[in-house]
Scaffold this motif. Sequence first.
Motif, PDB file in Angstrom:
ATOM      1  N   GLY A  99       5.113  -1.574   0.481  1.00  0.00           N
ATOM      2  CA  GLY A  99       3.848  -2.061  -0.034  1.00  0.00           C
ATOM      3  C   GLY A  99       3.561  -3.508   0.302  1.00  0.00           C
ATOM      4  O   GLY A  99       2.456  -3.999   0.044  1.00  0.00           O
ATOM      5  N   ASP A 101       3.018  -4.958   3.104  1.00  0.00           N
ATOM      6  CA  ASP A 101       2.145  -5.196   4.253  1.00  0.00           C
ATOM      7  C   ASP A 101       0.687  -4.838   3.997  1.00  0.00           C
ATOM      8  O   ASP A 101      -0.119  -4.804   4.919  1.00  0.00           O
ATOM      9  CB  ASP A 101       2.652  -4.415   5.462  1.00  0.00           C
ATOM     10  CG  ASP A 101       2.795  -2.921   5.182  1.00  0.00           C
ATOM     11  OD1 ASP A 101       2.711  -2.521   4.003  1.00  0.00           O
ATOM     12  OD2 ASP A 101       2.997  -2.158   6.138  1.00  0.00           O
ATOM     13  N   LYS A 102       0.305  -4.611   2.739  1.00  0.00           N
ATOM     14  CA  LYS A 102      -1.064  -4.201   2.435  1.00  0.00           C
ATOM     15  C   LYS A 102      -2.024  -5.385   2.286  1.00  0.00           C
ATOM     16  O   LYS A 102      -3.228  -5.231   2.440  1.00  0.00           O
ATOM     17  CB  LYS A 102      -1.072  -3.355   1.158  1.00  0.00           C
ATOM     18  CG  LYS A 102      -0.358  -2.013   1.332  1.00  0.00           C
ATOM     19  CD  LYS A 102      -0.390  -1.183   0.061  1.00  0.00           C
ATOM     20  CE  LYS A 102       0.315   0.156   0.264  1.00  0.00           C
ATOM     21  NZ  LYS A 102       0.331   0.956  -0.983  1.00  0.00           N
ATOM     22  N   ASP A 103      -1.498  -6.535   1.948  1.00  0.00           N
ATOM     23  CA  ASP A 103      -2.337  -7.720   1.769  1.00  0.00           C
ATOM     24  C   ASP A 103      -1.534  -8.922   2.244  1.00  0.00           C
ATOM     25  O   ASP A 103      -0.820  -9.563   1.473  1.00  0.00           O
ATOM     26  CB  ASP A 103      -2.733  -7.884   0.301  1.00  0.00           C
ATOM     27  CG  ASP A 103      -3.718  -9.033   0.101  1.00  0.00           C
ATOM     28  OD1 ASP A 103      -4.304  -9.495   1.102  1.00  0.00           O
ATOM     29  OD2 ASP A 103      -3.882  -9.466  -1.056  1.00  0.00           O
TER      30      ASP A 103
END
Length: 211
Positions: A99, A101-103
Motif C-alpha cells: 500500500g 505506493d498509492k500516494d
Amino acid sequence: MKKKIVLLFTLIMTVGLTFGLTACGGDSSNESASTETEAVEETTEAEEYTVADYFIDTITWIGEEDGYGWGEFEVTEETQDFIRNHEEFFQYDDTAGNGYDKDVEEAVGFKQLDKNIGPYLSRIVHISSGEVIQIFEDDSCVDDGEPVITQLLVSDNNSDGYFVVYYMNTVDIYEGDHVSFYALPLGSSCFENTGGGTTNVVNMLGCKVSK
C-alpha cells in the motif's frame, strides 16, 4: 526491545509479589486482588506491543544513540504517528510492505530533502535511481525474534547527496548495485568520511528496495 524486557520483568516481579503476600497470611485478599489486576494490565500492555512500536523504538534508538555510526537525528511525533497509522507500508522480516505506493512523492530527491525535510516526514518518497555505496546487515537480535536490519548507504544519481535506508529484512543487493526504493524520510544527519570531512545524509525507513 528494551520496552518488552522491562514489561516482562515487571510482570514476573508482580506475580512473585502476589504469591509472597498469600504465603505470609494476614489480610491480603484485597492486596492480592489488586496485584493480580495490575499483573493482568501489565500482561495486556506487553501483548499490545506492535510492529509499529518496534519500528519506532528501533529508529529512535538509531537516531538518538547514533546506533550505526551514520550520525544522530530526531524522530518526530509526526513521523511516529505516520508509522503507527501505516505500519503495513514497511518491510518487516518476511512480511513485505504493501500500500506504500498509492500516494507517493515522485519528484523529490536528496536536494529537496536536504534543503527542508519537514514537509516529507509523513510522506513516502520514491527514489528512482541510486548506487549502493555500502551495505551492512545487523542480525544480532534475530535469536530474540527480531528481524535483520539492513543499512544501505545509497548515492542519489541526480545529485551529490546520500541516503541511509534502514530495511527490516535481508535483501539480495550488494555494493555497487543500482537500486530504486520507496521509503519514509526520518531526519538528516552527518558522519565523518574517510577523506577527513563530513558527509550529509538523509535517513529513511524502507518500504521496498529493488534493483
